[in-house]
Design a protein around this motif. Structure first.
Motif, PDB file in Angstrom:
ATOM      1  N   ARG A   1       6.011  -4.731 -10.721  1.00 23.39           N
ATOM      2  CA  ARG A   1       4.878  -4.309  -9.916  1.00 23.39           C
ATOM      3  C   ARG A   1       3.769  -3.760 -10.791  1.00 23.39           C
ATOM      4  N   ARG A   2       2.537  -3.794 -10.236  1.00 25.83           N
ATOM      5  CA  ARG A   2       1.362  -3.373 -10.977  1.00 25.83           C
ATOM      6  C   ARG A   2       0.369  -2.724 -10.030  1.00 25.83           C
ATOM      7  N   ARG A   3      -0.182  -1.590 -10.444  1.00 26.71           N
ATOM      8  CA  ARG A   3      -1.220  -0.935  -9.661  1.00 26.71           C
ATOM      9  C   ARG A   3      -2.532  -1.667  -9.870  1.00 26.71           C
TER      10      ARG A   3
ATOM     11  N   ARG B   1      -4.894   6.624  -0.843  1.00 28.77           N
ATOM     12  CA  ARG B   1      -3.991   5.486  -0.942  1.00 28.77           C
ATOM     13  C   ARG B   1      -4.289   4.652  -2.190  1.00 28.77           C
ATOM     14  N   TRP B   2      -3.297   3.861  -2.581  1.00 28.09           N
ATOM     15  CA  TRP B   2      -3.524   2.877  -3.642  1.00 28.09           C
ATOM     16  C   TRP B   2      -2.702   1.622  -3.335  1.00 28.09           C
TER      17      TRP B   2
ATOM     18  N   GLU C   1      -0.545  -1.860  -4.823  1.00 25.92           N
ATOM     19  CA  GLU C   1       0.202  -2.462  -5.914  1.00 25.92           C
ATOM     20  C   GLU C   1       0.562  -3.893  -5.537  1.00 25.92           C
TER      21      GLU C   1
ATOM     22  N   ASP D   1      -6.211   5.404 -11.003  1.00 26.83           N
ATOM     23  CA  ASP D   1      -6.147   6.602 -10.181  1.00 26.83           C
ATOM     24  C   ASP D   1      -7.501   7.306 -10.209  1.00 26.83           C
TER      25      ASP D   1
ATOM     26  N   ARG E   1       0.839  -1.193   0.000  1.00 27.06           N
ATOM     27  CA  ARG E   1       0.000   0.000   0.000  1.00 27.06           C
ATOM     28  C   ARG E   1       0.877   1.247   0.000  1.00 27.06           C
ATOM     29  N   TYR E   2       0.501   2.209  -0.824  1.00 34.74           N
ATOM     30  CA  TYR E   2       1.260   3.438  -0.949  1.00 34.74           C
ATOM     31  C   TYR E   2       0.417   4.648  -0.588  1.00 34.74           C
TER      32      TYR E   2
END
Length: 302
Positions: free
Chosen positions: A164-166, A152-153, A155, A170, A145-146
């Motif tokens: 890595r992948r979201r 937040r989002w 990945e 957005d 988590r970012y």
């Protein structure tokens, strides 16, 4: 995980400390973790370890330790020096703990996996604001988590390659702040309000990035507050914050996606819940104004 014992945090001895108590009856056992207040305690997936998060001197900085369920073999594993620790989930099979460690001097956070047997760390990510949440059952993916609260989002990072992948697109003003891997390792169940007014549970397929997320559970009168998944991946407990401030609990069959209601909670507000490995037992913390927090158990089969 085997449904026989509950680990919990209580101030019954004067300060918040870690305790375990058998569900079949018996006296609670105080675990020796030092004199610092305990914030969190959690079982490893195989039941062989307990992770304990403490706040030295009751301050904002946190330290992480791991011990056996009887309190032996206690060792600090995170939050050294100027850093502060947070726990994610224990991975399945070979139990490893996801840990995030932030440094106040550098304002950077590292997410890694800890093996409690060898004490080896495997770095999985580094960012300004980061938390490790989960690892897939086959060990292929880690969930990170970012960003700060409210935007937040999530990945996924492939363990072998670092790719890595979201998970979700957005969406300005929206946030995706928690998630769990399904047993098959190709799906992530995520709590999000991307594209909606209230947080709900969606399923994101990793094997088909072009497939739109499936809405698994949502309510017009409540926002999804917390999701807890059983170790075998069959059942999820959904904690809802209903309009007016009271809590509600439902159970979700993750194979059929069928959701069913549980009896009304015995208190107004629920703040924490956990499932046994098979999902047959659920424990949760509940309180009301003027009524201190207690831990309750439900046999989900009856």
């Amino acid at each position: 995980p085997d449904g026989t014992t509950v680990a919990f945090v209580s101030d019954r001895s004067g300060e918040p400390r870690s305790w375990v108590i058998p569900l079949g009856g018996g006296d609670p056992l105080l675990l020796e973790t030092g004199m610092d207040p305990v914030l969190e305690v959690s079982w490893s997936s195989d039941g062989a370890w307990l992770a304990c998060l403490t706040a030295p001197g009751g301050g904002a900085r946190t330290e992480g330790g791991v011990s056996r369920p009887d309190g032996t073999d206690l060792r600090q594993v995170a939050g050294f020096g100027d850093s502060s620790a947070e726990f994610g989930a224990w991975s399945s099979g070979r139990a490893q703990l996801t840990i995030s460690e932030s440094n106040r001097r550098t304002n950077r956070t590292e997410a890694y996996l800890l093996d409690p047997v060898s004490w080896a760390r495997t770095l999985r990510g580094r960012a300004d604001v980061l938390r490790a949440l989960d690892v897939s059952h086959d060990g292929r993916w880690a969930l990170l988590r970012y960003a700060p609260r409210s935007r937040r989002w999530l990945e996924v990072v492939e363990m072998a390659t670092g790719d890595r992948r979201r998970l979700l697109p957005d969406d300005s003003g929206a946030s995706t702040d928690h998630g769990h891997f399904a047993v098959d390792g190709t799906t992530v169940f995520a709590r999000t309000n991307v594209g909606r007014d209230l947080p709900a549970l969606v399923a994101v397929r990793l094997d088909d990035p072009e497939h739109d997320p499936d809405v698994v559970a949502e309510r017009a009168d409540a926002e999804l507050d917390r999701v807890t998944v059983s170790e075998d991946g069959s059942t999820a407990c959904l904690l809802w914050n209903v309009d007016g401030g009271r809590s509600d609990l439902t159970l979700l069959d993750l194979h059929t996606r069928v959701e069913r209601a549980l009896p009304p909670p015995p208190r107004d507000v629920l703040s924490w819940c956990a499932l046994s490995r098979s999902g047959s037992r659920l424990v949760f913390a509940a309180e009301s104004p003027g009524d201190p927090r207690n831990i309750w158990m439900i046999d989900t089969t009856t």
